[in-house]
Design a protein around this motif. Sequence first.
Motif, PDB file in Angstrom:
ATOM      1  N   GLU A  46       0.839  -1.209   0.000  1.00 50.20           N
ATOM      2  CA  GLU A  46       0.000   0.000   0.000  1.00 50.20           C
ATOM      3  C   GLU A  46       0.870   1.255   0.000  1.00 50.20           C
ATOM      4  O   GLU A  46       0.571   2.230  -0.702  1.00 50.20           O
ATOM      5  N   LEU A  47       1.948   1.238   0.768  1.00 46.82           N
ATOM      6  CA  LEU A  47       2.883   2.359   0.788  1.00 46.82           C
ATOM      7  C   LEU A  47       3.433   2.623  -0.611  1.00 46.82           C
ATOM      8  O   LEU A  47       3.440   3.760  -1.080  1.00 46.82           O
ATOM      9  N   ASN A  48       3.850   1.579  -1.285  1.00 46.33           N
ATOM     10  CA  ASN A  48       4.404   1.732  -2.631  1.00 46.33           C
ATOM     11  C   ASN A  48       3.361   2.248  -3.615  1.00 46.33           C
ATOM     12  O   ASN A  48       3.672   3.085  -4.466  1.00 46.33           O
ATOM     13  N   ALA A  49       2.136   1.780  -3.493  1.00 46.37           N
ATOM     14  CA  ALA A  49       1.069   2.256  -4.384  1.00 46.37           C
ATOM     15  C   ALA A  49       0.791   3.738  -4.160  1.00 46.37           C
ATOM     16  O   ALA A  49       0.646   4.506  -5.124  1.00 46.37           O
ATOM     17  N   GLN A  50       0.731   4.160  -2.911  1.00 50.76           N
ATOM     18  CA  GLN A  50       0.469   5.569  -2.606  1.00 50.76           C
ATOM     19  C   GLN A  50       1.634   6.452  -3.055  1.00 50.76           C
ATOM     20  O   GLN A  50       1.426   7.548  -3.583  1.00 50.76           O
ATOM     21  N   GLN A 107       4.836   2.104  11.886  1.00 48.60           N
ATOM     22  CA  GLN A 107       5.427   3.276  11.255  1.00 48.60           C
ATOM     23  C   GLN A 107       4.911   3.434   9.819  1.00 48.60           C
ATOM     24  O   GLN A 107       4.621   4.544   9.368  1.00 48.60           O
ATOM     25  N   THR A 108       4.800   2.312   9.109  1.00 51.80           N
ATOM     26  CA  THR A 108       4.367   2.342   7.712  1.00 51.80           C
ATOM     27  C   THR A 108       2.917   2.798   7.601  1.00 51.80           C
ATOM     28  O   THR A 108       2.563   3.537   6.674  1.00 51.80           O
ATOM     29  N   VAL A 112       1.639   5.733   5.156  1.00 51.31           N
ATOM     30  CA  VAL A 112       0.586   5.474   4.174  1.00 51.31           C
ATOM     31  C   VAL A 112      -0.500   6.531   4.303  1.00 51.31           C
ATOM     32  O   VAL A 112      -0.970   7.079   3.301  1.00 51.31           O
ATOM     33  N   GLU A 113      -0.893   6.849   5.524  1.00 50.34           N
ATOM     34  CA  GLU A 113      -1.932   7.856   5.739  1.00 50.34           C
ATOM     35  C   GLU A 113      -1.468   9.229   5.269  1.00 50.34           C
ATOM     36  O   GLU A 113      -2.259   9.991   4.715  1.00 50.34           O
ATOM     37  N   GLN A 114      -0.201   9.553   5.480  1.00 48.58           N
ATOM     38  CA  GLN A 114       0.327  10.826   4.988  1.00 48.58           C
ATOM     39  C   GLN A 114       0.247  10.890   3.465  1.00 48.58           C
ATOM     40  O   GLN A 114      -0.206  11.887   2.897  1.00 48.58           O
ATOM     41  N   LEU A 115       0.686   9.830   2.815  1.00 46.11           N
ATOM     42  CA  LEU A 115       0.661   9.813   1.349  1.00 46.11           C
ATOM     43  C   LEU A 115      -0.769   9.804   0.820  1.00 46.11           C
ATOM     44  O   LEU A 115      -1.069  10.442  -0.190  1.00 46.11           O
ATOM     45  N   LYS A 116      -1.664   9.114   1.502  1.00 47.30           N
ATOM     46  CA  LYS A 116      -3.078   9.133   1.105  1.00 47.30           C
ATOM     47  C   LYS A 116      -3.630  10.553   1.178  1.00 47.30           C
ATOM     48  O   LYS A 116      -4.400  10.971   0.313  1.00 47.30           O
TER      49      LYS A 116
END
Length: 128
Positions: A46-50, A107-108, A112-116
């Motif tokens: 999900e991190l990579n997608a965002q 942490q991830t 993820v929420e920041q990037l979202k």
Amino acid sequence: MRYMMIAVGMFMALGIGCSAQAEDCDSTQASMNQCASKQYKALDDELNAQYKAQMAYLKTPASKKALQEAQKKWLAFRDADCLYQVGKREDGGSMWPMSQLMCLSDQTKVRVEQLKAFNACRQEGCPR
């Protein structure tokens, strides 16, 4: 070290990391480690997608480079912070992988929420 102390209780009480009830996430340390690994992998995906979505949105090479540098530094911070919190592998025993993965997952989730939020913003004042 706080992850070492709470890890087993959380997995047993909440079933954290189990993708299905049929999966036995609390019978052995190895199964708990495997469940933590699956949870972390899903968050990392999900991190990579965002991250890719935000990179695709950014308009200038400078803004893309800024995000890339920020992400590299964030990854270094995350890894160092979790090593600090959980301790060295050689001092952690069989619980260390699960504890480390739980820290990385926590942490991830935040990143993820920041990037979202960046991806959802798309208005004046958002990073470009």
